[in-house]
Design an enzyme around this catalytic site. Sequence first.
Site: not given
Length: 259
Positions: A185, A59, A38
Site C-alpha cells: 500500500c 503489528d 486503516g
Amino acid sequence: MTTVDPVRYSRHLALPQVGAEGQRRLEQSSVLVIGLGGLGSVASLYLANAGIGHLVINDFDRVDATNLPRQILFRESDVGEYKTHATAERLRAANPAPHVNVLNRRLDADELRDAVSACGLILDCTDNFPTRVALNAACVRARKPLVTGAAIRFEGQVAVFPNDDPAGPCYRCLYSDEDDNFANCAGQGILAPVAGMIGALLATEALKLLLGLESGLRNRLWIYDALSGATRTIAIRKSPACPVCSGVGAPSGATDECR
C-alpha cells in the site's frame, strides 16, 4: 457469573440477539487483530468498545504522518511511535475493561501458530499477501474463524471463513501465488473513509460470529465500490487444487488489496 455493566452496554442489552447472555459471551471472548492500519485501528476500537474480554493486537510498524487520515486511532504526537503501543493506549482509554495484549514484532511461523491457537477469532487487517497466506494457513490448521478485509483507492472487500467445515473453502481458494494484484500500500491511493467502513464491517462480522449469529458473508466475498455506491457478493467455492485446505496445486482468482 460476571455482571454486565447495564449502562455502558445498554444498547447491546436492548438487542434480543445480544442481551445479557450475549454480552457475557463477548466479555469471555478473545480476538487476535493482525495489522493496525486503516482497517485494524477502526476494527480494534469497535471491538474494545463492544466489550471483548481479551484483545491481542499485532503489528511491527511505527506511525507515519501519511497514516493519520485513515488510521484514526493515531494522533500527530504518535508519529514515530510503535502502532501497537499507541493502539493499546487508546483502546485502554476507550474501555478499561478488556485485557489488551501487545505483540510488537513480525511473527514467525511458530509464533503465528501459537497466537492463532490462543484466540477464539482472528481478524486479518494486514496489507500484504505473504502475511495473509500464512495467517490463513494457521487458521485452517487450528480450525479458527478468520474475518479478512482489504481496501484500496475507492474499493473495499470483506470475507468470512468460519473454518468449521472441512468441505468449506479458505482464503487460498480465492487467491493464488500467480496473482499480481497484491501491491504494497506504500504510495497507493485510498479514500480514508473507505478504510474505516471496511474496518467497521470487520468488527461487525467478528461480533456476529462470537455471538453465534448467522452471517450472509459466510464463505462469501463482499465487494464495495465507493465511487458508484454499489456492492456485490460472490460465493467462494472450495478449490480442489488449494495448497492449504486441499493439499495440492494452486487456486485461482484475485482482486486488488491494501490496508
